[in-house]
Scaffold this motif. Structure first.
Motif, mmCIF file in Angstrom:
data_model
loop_
_atom_site.group_PDB
_atom_site.id
_atom_site.type_symbol
_atom_site.label_atom_id
_atom_site.label_comp_id
_atom_site.label_asym_id
_atom_site.label_seq_id
_atom_site.Cartn_x
_atom_site.Cartn_y
_atom_site.Cartn_z
ATOM 1 N N ARG A 78 10.602 -3.032 5.716
ATOM 2 C CA ARG A 78 10.912 -4.058 4.712
ATOM 3 C C ARG A 78 10.883 -3.430 3.319
ATOM 4 O O ARG A 78 10.044 -2.584 3.035
ATOM 5 N N CYS A 79 11.815 -3.830 2.478
ATOM 6 C CA CYS A 79 11.920 -3.284 1.130
ATOM 7 C C CYS A 79 11.914 -4.409 0.106
ATOM 8 O O CYS A 79 12.351 -5.528 0.400
ATOM 9 N N PHE A 80 11.454 -4.122 -1.106
ATOM 10 C CA PHE A 80 11.619 -5.052 -2.208
ATOM 11 C C PHE A 80 13.099 -5.088 -2.583
ATOM 12 O O PHE A 80 13.823 -4.106 -2.402
ATOM 13 N N PRO A 81 13.577 -6.217 -3.119
ATOM 14 C CA PRO A 81 15.018 -6.353 -3.369
ATOM 15 C C PRO A 81 15.493 -5.553 -4.574
ATOM 16 O O PRO A 81 14.722 -5.154 -5.439
ATOM 17 N N GLY A 82 16.827 -5.375 -4.618
ATOM 18 C CA GLY A 82 17.459 -4.719 -5.749
ATOM 19 C C GLY A 82 16.866 -3.345 -6.000
ATOM 20 O O GLY A 82 16.647 -2.555 -5.080
ATOM 21 N N LEU A 83 16.609 -3.048 -7.284
ATOM 22 C CA LEU A 83 16.029 -1.763 -7.654
ATOM 23 C C LEU A 83 14.510 -1.829 -7.771
ATOM 24 O O LEU A 83 13.867 -0.859 -8.190
ATOM 25 N N LEU A 84 13.930 -2.972 -7.399
ATOM 26 C CA LEU A 84 12.480 -3.114 -7.502
ATOM 27 C C LEU A 84 11.768 -2.111 -6.588
ATOM 28 O O LEU A 84 10.735 -1.551 -6.956
ATOM 29 N N GLN A 85 12.309 -1.881 -5.386
ATOM 30 C CA GLN A 85 11.707 -0.900 -4.481
ATOM 31 C C GLN A 85 11.686 0.478 -5.129
ATOM 32 O O GLN A 85 10.669 1.168 -5.119
ATOM 33 N N SER A 86 12.814 0.874 -5.722
ATOM 34 C CA SER A 86 12.889 2.182 -6.378
ATOM 35 C C SER A 86 11.931 2.252 -7.561
ATOM 36 O O SER A 86 11.312 3.290 -7.820
ATOM 37 N N ALA A 87 11.793 1.135 -8.292
ATOM 38 C CA ALA A 87 10.895 1.117 -9.444
ATOM 39 C C ALA A 87 9.440 1.296 -9.016
ATOM 40 O O ALA A 87 8.665 1.999 -9.671
ATOM 41 N N VAL A 88 9.058 0.673 -7.911
ATOM 42 C CA VAL A 88 7.692 0.841 -7.405
ATOM 43 C C VAL A 88 7.472 2.284 -6.955
ATOM 44 O O VAL A 88 6.403 2.865 -7.161
ATOM 45 N N GLU A 89 8.485 2.876 -6.344
ATOM 46 C CA GLU A 89 8.378 4.277 -5.943
ATOM 47 C C GLU A 89 8.217 5.185 -7.166
ATOM 48 O O GLU A 89 7.409 6.124 -7.153
ATOM 49 N N LEU A 90 8.961 4.914 -8.232
ATOM 50 C CA LEU A 90 8.813 5.681 -9.465
ATOM 51 C C LEU A 90 7.415 5.502 -10.056
ATOM 52 O O LEU A 90 6.829 6.438 -10.596
ATOM 53 N N LYS A 91 6.883 4.305 -9.945
ATOM 54 C CA LYS A 91 5.543 4.007 -10.462
ATOM 55 C C LYS A 91 4.491 4.932 -9.850
ATOM 56 O O LYS A 91 3.533 5.323 -10.522
ATOM 57 N N HIS A 92 4.690 5.293 -8.587
ATOM 58 C CA HIS A 92 3.709 6.129 -7.890
ATOM 59 C C HIS A 92 4.169 7.574 -7.763
ATOM 60 O O HIS A 92 3.575 8.347 -6.990
ATOM 61 N N GLY A 93 5.228 7.952 -8.482
ATOM 62 C CA GLY A 93 5.691 9.322 -8.460
ATOM 63 C C GLY A 93 6.254 9.763 -7.130
ATOM 64 O O GLY A 93 6.202 10.950 -6.789
ATOM 65 N N LEU A 94 6.801 8.822 -6.375
ATOM 66 C CA LEU A 94 7.355 9.135 -5.056
ATOM 67 C C LEU A 94 8.851 9.407 -5.159
ATOM 68 O O LEU A 94 9.509 9.000 -6.124
ATOM 69 N N ILE A 131 0.859 -1.175 0.000
ATOM 70 C CA ILE A 131 0.000 0.000 0.000
ATOM 71 C C ILE A 131 0.902 1.233 0.000
ATOM 72 O O ILE A 131 2.076 1.157 0.361
ATOM 73 N N VAL A 132 0.353 2.349 -0.440
ATOM 74 C CA VAL A 132 1.071 3.619 -0.374
ATOM 75 C C VAL A 132 0.568 4.343 0.863
ATOM 76 O O VAL A 132 -0.617 4.657 0.981
ATOM 77 N N CYS A 133 1.473 4.578 1.805
ATOM 78 C CA CYS A 133 1.084 5.153 3.090
ATOM 79 C C CYS A 133 2.043 6.286 3.453
ATOM 80 O O CYS A 133 3.262 6.060 3.557
ATOM 81 N N ASP A 134 1.505 7.480 3.610
ATOM 82 C CA ASP A 134 2.310 8.651 3.985
ATOM 83 C C ASP A 134 3.505 8.836 3.054
ATOM 84 O O ASP A 134 4.631 9.099 3.489
ATOM 85 N N GLY A 135 3.261 8.672 1.764
ATOM 86 C CA GLY A 135 4.312 8.902 0.778
ATOM 87 C C GLY A 135 5.369 7.827 0.717
ATOM 88 O O GLY A 135 6.438 8.037 0.140
ATOM 89 N N GLN A 136 5.081 6.662 1.279
ATOM 90 C CA GLN A 136 6.037 5.560 1.266
ATOM 91 C C GLN A 136 5.365 4.282 0.786
ATOM 92 O O GLN A 136 4.156 4.107 0.922
#
Length: 787
Positions: A306-322, A286-291
């Motif tokens: 907890r974070c998704f591995p590798g650059l997947l966490q960053s990619a999900v953040e980019l997906k939501h414009g975070l 879920i997207v909660c408080d900008g995270q």
């Protein structure tokens, strides 16, 4: 193992109660200490629980405590008092075996609650206790680890283990080593199996740049059409098709995206595609408080830190414009299952162990021991109800809830994810049924919702949040309306999905009919669930038997039987996947043990670094003549510790990159696991040489520019988190498989072949000690430890 207990457990319990009846705590404690007497030890605990807590231990708790003293996984039903059972084992381990004990609970709340609850008993027994949570300070942690019994979580203990690897002075370390410590793991199937491969991470914020290539790659991935990529539900991954490969090669100006020099680009593309087309909001996160907050598959809660591995966490953040979050440089990492192997002994307790007997045995060498409840269960488990699709299934659930609600029976509904819980909530609203919803979006209301879940007529829709560590009392928290709830039939636990493991469904069932209360459970499933697609239900059911679309319950025995078998297939495959993942990670664990051990010996003074003396004697001599041996040795120690950190961080970065691309080795006819281990071993050997070179360059600076000119790189700050590591990147199909769509069934043939024993029929050793040949477990075979 306590002498004579396992052959005659009932006799041992009788002896304990007799000793307690005629003894006093101080005398029994002294007899236990001096005579290593188990009966006296357990009798002392028996009295301490009676006098300190005002409770008389059940026979089942004494029995479970005796099993916990050995390396077993103990199954004790919900509400039977595992917390008290652990005190018996903890006291015996401290007094009779001279060990320290860590009781590892499911979360910080339970660690604090259980320690405070059991403290009066421990005080009477003369044992010191402590609790460590995420809010504990450095000094509080250091003091706590000196206590006889520590209540904490596996993540807090593991994070401290990693942070201690990064210190530059023994005074900065908080732990005292784990080799003489007995770990008693609560909710053992969750921590030892479900979360076992999740890596604990310690990261340091250094002067490094973030990945500058990902945003461009992500924007390109957004332009790809459906025919340019495919997704694989089995591995939760996405990959390029032939058309997609051609577009990527043209866009980035390369000839072959599968060339080794393009592995980084391919990994970024895979992560971008997975973020866009595989991971789903309100299901995976879920997207909660900008995270981005990951939803734990097994608990339904948001997984803290907890974070998704590798650059997947960053990619999900980019997906939501975070904003892309800062996670620093990984400086230490250890999967939970390997961290637990640092303990001298491990035992566990849970309400659902028997169904995981193979995994406890194969992965840890632990034997499952089932303990009969003090009060026989009154729960009625109704037959599984099978429906054609999600809509007809949920409609049936609403009808079932309505019937129970009309007679004021409390109902708890366990759903697969947030999306399903909200969909069911909307249907209940349409039917005019008042209810509460508990999921990761409103977990702050959990305590209040759970308090009222056992009230007459209460309807609670929940994700797996209500599955573990939740005690629902009939009639409400104060049980004032208990008689009404009992008369209505007790709690009705309804599951709305077939989990990959029977344990997940069993945890929900276990909420009903606690401690002899009435109650019932039923599981509703549909043929269109993801688990049915992944494990090919349609191939198991003869075509003439596969049902036509219908809103009615499907009662055909063949269909129902094969639906039930899907879960067994899933469990078997999941175990194999865990073992296969271990084959990839074992080499890294060997290297980590060597690196951690060497650095720890340097810091504690057990061993002095002699890299400068051994490899650069002339320069070393010159340095000593200029600055004195004591000053040079102090700087060598500090600089060696820093260089170990730097090189080990590089090793972890290399291993992460290699995992993203090693599946491509299959295209060349190589075994990915073997190739992974070979390359990691080669990198480690080169790393050792590079470390010596780094030290030599540092010594040159010291000699030429002065001792203060040799700067020691240290992280500005250290923080910890967990990775959401499924190992999916190690299981991606080869290029040939991806293009053809073929799937290799030979690897898991034993789970599909009707002429071979099904998964639940595989020989295994449980509490009766009769079925099958005892195995030593995967870890025991590798490490030579007793299984």
């Amino acid at each position: 193992m306590i002498k004579g207990f396992e052959k005659k457990p009932a006799e041992f319990v009788s002896q304990v109660k007799a000793a307690a009846d005629g003894g006093d705590i101080a005398g029994l404690v002294e007899k236990a200490r001096t005579g290593n007497d188990a009966v006296s030890a357990f009798a002392a605990v028996f009295l301490a629980v009676e006098q300190g807590l005002g409770l008389t231990p059940f026979d089942s708790q004494v029995t479970a405590g005796a099993f916990l003293e050995d390396e077993n996984a103990v199954e004790l039903a919900t509400g039977e008092g595992k917390t008290i059972a652990a005190v018996f084992a903890a006291f015996y381990s401290v007094v009779c075996k001279g060990e320290h004990v860590h009781v590892l609970t499911f979360n910080d709340y339970l660690a604090n609650r259980d320690r405070e609850w059991m403290k009066p008993a421990y005080d009477l027994l003369g044992l010191s206790t402590a609790c460590i949570t995420g809010k504990s300070s450095h000094d509080e942690r250091k003091a706590a680890y000196r206590a006889d019994v520590v209540y904490t979580t596996v993540r807090e203990s593991g994070f401290d283990f990693l942070r201690d690897f990064l210190v530059f002075s023994p005074d900065d370390a908080v732990g005292r080593g784990l080799s003489d410590t007995h770990a008693i793991v609560d909710e053992a199937d969750s921590l030892l199996i479900d979360e076992a491969r999740i890596p604990l991470i310690a990261a340091g914020v250094m002067d490094v740049e973030s990945d500058g290539e990902l945003p461009e790659v992500f924007e390109f991935a957004k332009t790809l059409a459906e025919g340019d990529y495919e997704t694989d539900e089995g591995t939760n991954s996405a990959y390029l098709t032939h058309d997609g490969e051609e577009k990527a090669e043209k866009h980035f100006g390369i000839e072959n995206i599968y060339d080794e020099e393009n592995n980084g680009l391919l990994a970024r593309l895979n992560d971008s595609l997975s973020a866009l087309h595989v991971l789903t909001e309100d299901k995976d996160y879920i997207v909660c408080d900008g995270q981005i907050c990951i939803i734990d598959t097994f608990t339904g809660r948001t997984a803290e830190n907890r974070c998704f591995p590798g650059l997947l966490q960053s990619a999900v953040e980019l997906k939501h414009g975070l904003n892309v979050s800062e996670r620093g440089v990984i400086m230490g990492s250890i999967p939970i299952q390997f961290f637990l192997r640092q303990y001298g002994r491990v035992s566990g307790m849970t309400g659902t162990a028997v169904s995981a007997a193979d995994e406890f045995d194969e992965l840890y060498g632990l034997v499952v021991k089932h303990v009969e409840p003090n009060t026989p269960s009154q729960r009625k488990d109704l037959p599984m109800a099978v429906y054609y699709d999600e809509d007809s299934k949920l409609a049936a659930v609403v009808r079932e809830v309505k019937a129970a609600h009309e007679k004021d029976q409390p109902v708890l509904i366990g759903t697969a994810d947030i999306a399903q819980s909200e969909k069911l909530s909307a249907l209940l609203n349409e039917a005019g049924i008042a209810h509460n919803v508990l999921n990761a979006k409103n977990d702050e209301a959990e305590a209040e919702i759970v308090k009222s879940a056992g009230m007459p007529g209460a309807v609670t829709v929940s994700t797996n949040m209500a599955g573990r560590g939740v005690d629902i009392k009939l009639g409400g928290a104060d049980e004032k309306r208990r008689d009404e709830a009992v008369k209505a039939g007790g709690l009705y636990a309804i599951g709305t999905f077939l989990a990959e493991s029977a344990r997940i469904n069993d945890q929900l069932r276990g909420r009903a009919a606690r401690q002899g209360d009435p109650g019932q459970s039923r599981l509703f499933v549909s043929l269109d669930e993801k688990i049915m697609t992944i494990h090919h239900l349609k191939r198991l059911i003869p075509s003439h038997k596969y049902p036509e679309q219908t809103a009615d319950e499907i009662t055909d025995k063949t269909v129902v039987k094969e639906v039930a078998r899907i879960q067994k297939i899933s469990q078997g495959k999941t175990l194999d996947e865990r073992v296969r993942l271990l084959k990839f990670t074992m080499i890294g664990e060997k290297h980590r043990d060597l690196i951690f051990s060497t650095r720890r010996k340097y810091i504690t003074g057990e061993k002095k670094p002699t890299i400068w003396q051994d490899n650069f004697p002339l320069l070393y001599g010159e340095a000593v003549s200029k600055y004195g041996e004591e000053a040079v040795e102090a700087r060598q120690l500090e600089y060696a510790a820093a260089m170990i950190n730097t090189r080990w961080s590089g090793y972890l970065e290399f291993a992460a990159w290699l995992r993203e691309s090693i599946h491509l080795a299959a295209i060349g006819g190589e075994n990915p696991a073997e190739e992974y281990n070979i390359r990691c071993e080669s990198f480690y050997e080169v790393m050792s040489d590079d470390l010596i070179s780094d030290m030599g360059k540092g010594l040159e600076i010291l000699v030429n520019d002065g001792i203060d000119a040799l700067k020691v790189p240290k992280p500005k700050r250290i923080y910890t988190y967990l990775l959401e590591d499924t190992g999916d990147e190690l299981e991606r199909r080869s290029l040939a498989e991806a293009l053809s769509g073929d799937i290799d069934y030979d690897e898991y043939g034993e789970y599909y072949d009707e002429y071979r024993p099904s998964y639940e029929e595989k020989p295994r050793k449980t509490d009766d000690g009769q079925s099958g040949k005892e195995k030593k477990g995967f870890f025991a075979k590798l490490f030579g430890k007793k299984g």
